[in-house]
Design a protein around this motif. Structure first.
Motif, mmCIF file in Angstrom:
data_model
loop_
_atom_site.group_PDB
_atom_site.id
_atom_site.type_symbol
_atom_site.label_atom_id
_atom_site.label_comp_id
_atom_site.label_asym_id
_atom_site.label_seq_id
_atom_site.Cartn_x
_atom_site.Cartn_y
_atom_site.Cartn_z
ATOM 1 N N LEU A 123 -50.305 16.333 -9.636
ATOM 2 C CA LEU A 123 -50.702 14.929 -9.533
ATOM 3 C C LEU A 123 -49.496 14.011 -9.711
ATOM 4 N N LEU A 124 -48.601 14.380 -10.629
ATOM 5 C CA LEU A 124 -47.415 13.558 -10.864
ATOM 6 C C LEU A 124 -46.547 13.489 -9.606
ATOM 7 N N SER A 125 -46.398 14.624 -8.919
ATOM 8 C CA SER A 125 -45.604 14.616 -7.684
ATOM 9 C C SER A 125 -46.253 13.749 -6.615
ATOM 10 N N GLN A 126 -47.587 13.730 -6.574
ATOM 11 C CA GLN A 126 -48.285 12.867 -5.617
ATOM 12 C C GLN A 126 -48.094 11.394 -5.968
ATOM 13 N N VAL A 127 -48.109 11.093 -7.266
ATOM 14 C CA VAL A 127 -47.913 9.709 -7.704
ATOM 15 C C VAL A 127 -46.535 9.207 -7.310
ATOM 16 N N LEU A 128 -45.525 10.065 -7.433
ATOM 17 C CA LEU A 128 -44.155 9.660 -7.117
ATOM 18 C C LEU A 128 -43.985 9.281 -5.649
ATOM 19 N N GLN A 129 -44.906 9.717 -4.792
ATOM 20 C CA GLN A 129 -44.823 9.403 -3.373
ATOM 21 C C GLN A 129 -45.571 8.120 -3.005
ATOM 22 N N THR A 130 -46.203 7.489 -3.985
ATOM 23 C CA THR A 130 -46.957 6.264 -3.729
ATOM 24 C C THR A 130 -46.120 5.029 -4.046
ATOM 25 N N LYS A 131 -46.623 3.896 -3.608
ATOM 26 C CA LYS A 131 -45.929 2.635 -3.867
ATOM 27 C C LYS A 131 -45.844 2.335 -5.361
ATOM 28 N N THR A 132 -46.925 2.588 -6.074
ATOM 29 C CA THR A 132 -46.920 2.334 -7.516
ATOM 30 C C THR A 132 -45.972 3.283 -8.235
ATOM 31 N N GLY A 133 -45.961 4.559 -7.828
ATOM 32 C CA GLY A 133 -45.043 5.511 -8.431
ATOM 33 C C GLY A 133 -43.592 5.102 -8.230
ATOM 34 N N ALA A 134 -43.267 4.634 -7.010
ATOM 35 C CA ALA A 134 -41.900 4.170 -6.733
ATOM 36 C C ALA A 134 -41.551 2.972 -7.601
ATOM 37 N N ALA A 135 -42.511 2.084 -7.817
ATOM 38 C CA ALA A 135 -42.266 0.902 -8.651
ATOM 39 C C ALA A 135 -42.001 1.310 -10.099
ATOM 40 N N LEU A 136 -42.763 2.273 -10.621
ATOM 41 C CA LEU A 136 -42.573 2.705 -12.007
ATOM 42 C C LEU A 136 -41.237 3.419 -12.188
ATOM 43 N N VAL A 137 -40.847 4.247 -11.220
ATOM 44 C CA VAL A 137 -39.552 4.926 -11.304
ATOM 45 C C VAL A 137 -38.416 3.905 -11.221
ATOM 46 N N SER A 138 -38.557 2.924 -10.340
ATOM 47 C CA SER A 138 -37.543 1.866 -10.240
ATOM 48 C C SER A 138 -37.422 1.105 -11.555
ATOM 49 N N ARG A 139 -38.545 0.890 -12.212
ATOM 50 C CA ARG A 139 -38.516 0.196 -13.507
ATOM 51 C C ARG A 139 -37.741 0.995 -14.548
ATOM 52 N N LEU A 140 -37.921 2.322 -14.540
ATOM 53 C CA LEU A 140 -37.182 3.161 -15.487
ATOM 54 C C LEU A 140 -35.674 3.107 -15.221
ATOM 55 N N LEU A 141 -35.279 3.116 -13.955
ATOM 56 C CA LEU A 141 -33.861 3.026 -13.626
ATOM 57 C C LEU A 141 -33.279 1.684 -14.075
ATOM 58 N N LEU A 142 -34.035 0.622 -13.869
ATOM 59 C CA LEU A 142 -33.573 -0.694 -14.307
ATOM 60 C C LEU A 142 -33.506 -0.783 -15.832
ATOM 61 N N LEU A 143 -34.400 -0.074 -16.512
ATOM 62 C CA LEU A 143 -34.369 -0.066 -17.973
ATOM 63 C C LEU A 143 -33.123 0.649 -18.500
ATOM 64 N N ALA A 144 -32.617 1.616 -17.738
ATOM 65 C CA ALA A 144 -31.354 2.242 -18.124
ATOM 66 C C ALA A 144 -30.222 1.213 -18.077
ATOM 67 N N ALA A 145 -30.230 0.382 -17.029
ATOM 68 C CA ALA A 145 -29.240 -0.698 -16.951
ATOM 69 C C ALA A 145 -29.455 -1.709 -18.072
ATOM 70 N N ALA A 146 -30.728 -1.959 -18.415
ATOM 71 C CA ALA A 146 -31.023 -2.889 -19.510
ATOM 72 C C ALA A 146 -30.508 -2.363 -20.848
ATOM 73 N N ALA A 147 -30.532 -1.044 -21.029
ATOM 74 C CA ALA A 147 -30.003 -0.462 -22.270
ATOM 75 C C ALA A 147 -28.510 -0.741 -22.399
ATOM 76 N N LEU A 148 -27.775 -0.619 -21.294
ATOM 77 C CA LEU A 148 -26.348 -0.931 -21.309
ATOM 78 C C LEU A 148 -26.121 -2.417 -21.609
ATOM 79 N N PHE A 149 -26.973 -3.271 -21.035
ATOM 80 C CA PHE A 149 -26.886 -4.709 -21.291
ATOM 81 C C PHE A 149 -27.078 -5.011 -22.778
ATOM 82 N N ILE A 150 -28.062 -4.369 -23.395
ATOM 83 C CA ILE A 150 -28.332 -4.589 -24.821
ATOM 84 C C ILE A 150 -27.146 -4.128 -25.668
#
Length: 662
Positions: free
Chosen positions: A224-251
């Motif tokens: 199910l997780l692999s199916q979620v990653l192929q959806t628009k919402t899954g892509a948005a959540l993964v993008s958010r995690l990548l941006l949070l990595a950049a936010a950690a460096l900012f902090i």
């Protein structure tokens, strides 16, 4: 000081839990944002020959996979091929096997709307003639249950984390650079980052079960997780995690290298760089909501998505800055009046952006006055607007306190120490000392005496410096802790004695309480079907229910009382003329799901000719579906059609409508 703030923090946390629980319990678990507006065969239709496929038309595009639509025969056996296909626009179909028997067939569907919310439902049609069916349709709403509740809480936590992260960082960069060295502010921003990261990871794991089976055991299903990653919402959540990595460096830079810079020119350059980088990261985080939720579906998405990003950023700067100011007023050694005035101007600009983008979003999601007052989304929107008005009113009171602060000369803040207590907002240290002296005058309440600093004996000092006795080191540490406690007591007394700071504290605390309620309402609003969509779906459904040949369709809302007594009874009479007619009765919950109740009765009365009531007891053929054949209407006229619905052993109600038959 920690004992003073603890009750207030507990109050805010209890308010958060109570409001979130009440709203999530009072609303449907998740309201569909796409609605079924038509099908072929139609709901309740009786066809002479078995169709080769079943098609479904929705109010907007949906995401559909193999197995999303199932067709079951009267015995509950699947008769579809499992392969779904798009027929163009918002219509989708599934092929059926050949050689289907006569009887009543049940169609179930579970899809995901364009704005990421699960949609599920069922209807029946018959081949040859209606029959009884063993298929039982679940009453659980798509996205409901334990998984739905966890997903909803994760959504709330993600919004709260975003607000604290972005708003806290914006506050120290634009209003209070010295705040980067305050430990309480650092913890607040880092807590926002942790909350947003944790909630995003949880929602990514919950997403497959949330839009599918709703089972807790499927949360960690990797398929199910692999199916979620192929959806628009899954892509948005993964993008958010990548941006949070950049936010950690900012902090890390904000509370590390930036806080330690002493050179004003270097610090100014770093401030500019952090502001640009922080804005890019914050806008990217806001875009992960805009690209996957309301703004990404419906009309004018090209305008709606940028407006949604601005709306989220304005909310974060206002409410997140407010939270940081509250922490500073309670936990920081001192805060300059100029900081409060500067934030007041920033908050005013944020509210202006909120008003403009909020009006546009409200028009886009509601559209009509009837949708504003007659739908759950519209009612929630009015509650949100009322809360914003209350919040702005309290903010106006805070601005009055800020104006008074501007009339008091402010000294350079001093960090707390034994010999030099910190100056707090609104009055210099000399004024604080004068107030503490006045408090001992007759007729005034005395302040509790400060604990005296214990004197260390010469032999103790000698032991501590020489290191010969290990107990001397412990004694020195104990003395240091006592001196710190004394300094903290003095610092707290001076801050609490300042009426301007106390007044500002109370008003900002009240703002924070209202903001918590506002955030909870907003979270539920994002998971509720927009009023415009709901009304368009109702209109389309009403249009498709107008069957040819004079067929009659009546919707009758009812309330039988009890905990689960509300619903809608739909009576369909075909061909609605003198003689024999086929009658179908559908009973649904207010959210459109089939309502499994024990009994339905119908009676026809023609009062003008003193005929009736003519009782009809239909047969139950599926969950929420009753039918009767050969219903005799003796003559044409304006007939009263009464439906008696029994929802439990003791709860029943009769509702009626008049209609022209024949």
């Amino acid at each position: 000081m920690s004992q003073t703030i603890a009750p207030r923090v507990r109050t805010l946390l209890l308010l958060l839990l109570a409001v979130t629980g009440a709203l999530l319990a009072g609303a449907a678990p998740v309201s569909a944002h796409a609605a079924l507006t038509g099908s072929d065969p139609q709901q309740g239709a009786v066809v002479d020959e078995a169709p080769s496929q079943v098609s479904l038309t929705f109010s907007e595009q949906v995401a559909m996979s193999d197995g999303s639509v199932r067709v079951l025969d009267p015995k509950g056996k699947r008769v579809d091929t499992g392969k779904t296909s798009g027929l163009g626009g918002t219509t989708y179909a599934v092929k059926l096997h050949s050689g289907l028997p006569d009887g009543t067939f049940t169609v179930t569907y579970q899809v995901v709307s364009a704005d990421s919310h699960p949609v599920a439902g069922a209807f029946t049609f018959s081949i040859g003639a209606p029959s009884k069916t063993s298929v039982a349709v679940s009453d659980q709403e798509a996205g409901g249950g334990v998984v739905g509740g966890l997903y909803g809480f994760g959504r709330y936590l993600s919004y709260a984390g975003f607000i604290l992260l972005v708003g806290g960082a914006a506050f120290v960069l634009t209003c209070w650079p010295r705040g980067t060295g305050v430990r309480a502010v650092q913890r607040l921003v880092v807590s926002g980052w942790l909350a947003l990261t944790g909630a995003t990871l949880a929602m990514l794991l919950l997403r497959g079960s949330y839009t599918g089976t709703g089972k807790v055991g499927d949360i960690f299903d990797l398929t199910l997780l692999s199916q979620v990653l192929q959806t628009k919402t899954g892509a948005a959540l993964v993008s958010r995690l990548l941006l949070l990595a950049a936010a950690a460096l900012f902090i890390a830079v904000l509370f590390g290298a930036y806080e330690k810079r002493d050179d004003e020119e270097e610090k100014g350059d770093l401030t500019f760089g952090l502001a640009i980088g922080g804005f890019v990261v914050a806008a990217g985080l806001a875009a992960t909501w805009a690209m996957a939720e309301h703004a990404s579906a419906g009309i004018q998405t090209g305008i709606a998505m940028p407006a949604d990003i601005l709306h989220l950023l304005a909310v974060a700067v206002w409410l997140g800055g407010l939270s940081t100011l509250l922490v500073a007023l309670y936990r920081a050694p001192s805060i300059e009046p100029s900081v409060v005035r500067r934030f007041s101007r920033v908050a005013f600009g944020s509210v202006a952006v909120l008003v403009v983008t909020g009006i546009y979003q409200s028009w886009r999601q509601v559209g009509t006055w009837s949708a504003l007052t007659g739908t759950w989304y519209g009612q929630l929107l009015m509650i949100k607007v009322a809360l914003v008005v209350v919040l702005v009113g309290i903010a106006w009171i805070s601005r009055r306190w800020t104006a008074q602060l501007s009339q008091v000369p402010a000294e350079e803040p001093v960090k707390a120490s034994v010999g030099a207590p910190a100056a707090s907002v609104g009055a210099p240290a000399s004024q604080k000392t004068e107030k503490s002296k006045q408090s001992t005058e007759p007729g005034k309440s005395e302040e509790p005496e400060e604990p005296e600093e214990p004197e260390s004996r010469p032999d103790e000092k000698k032991t501590a410096s020489g290191g010969a006795d290990s107990g001397g080191g412990k004694r020195a540490a104990q003395l240091a802790r006592q001196r710190t406690a004394v300094a903290t007591t003095r610092e707290k007394r001076l801050r609490d004695a300042d009426p301007l700071r106390s007044g500002l504290r109370r008003s900002v605390f009240a703002e924070a309480g209202v903001a918590i309620v506002l955030l909870a309402v907003t979270t539920v609003l994002t998971s509720t079907e927009p009023g415009r969509t709901e009304e368009e779906a109702k209109a389309a459904t009403a249009a498709t229910s107008e069957q040819p040949g004079g067929a009659l369709s009546l919707d009758m809302p009812f309330d039988a009382g009890g905990e689960d007594g509300k619903g809608i009874a739909r009576v369909e009479l075909d061909p609605a003329r003198v003689g024999g007619n086929d009658m179908h009765v559908y009973v649904q919950r207010p959210n459109g799901k089939a309502f499994d109740i024990p009994e339905v009765k119908v009676a026809f009365t023609l009062e003008a000719q003193d005929i009736g009531p003519l009782p009809v007891v239909p047969d139950r053929i599926a969950t929420g579906h009753w039918t009767a054949s050969g219903v005799q209407i003796p003559m044409a006229g304006n007939w009263q059609i009464a439906v008696t619905v029994r929802t439990s052993d003791i709860d029943q109600v009769t509702v009626d409508k008049n209609a022209q038959i024949g």
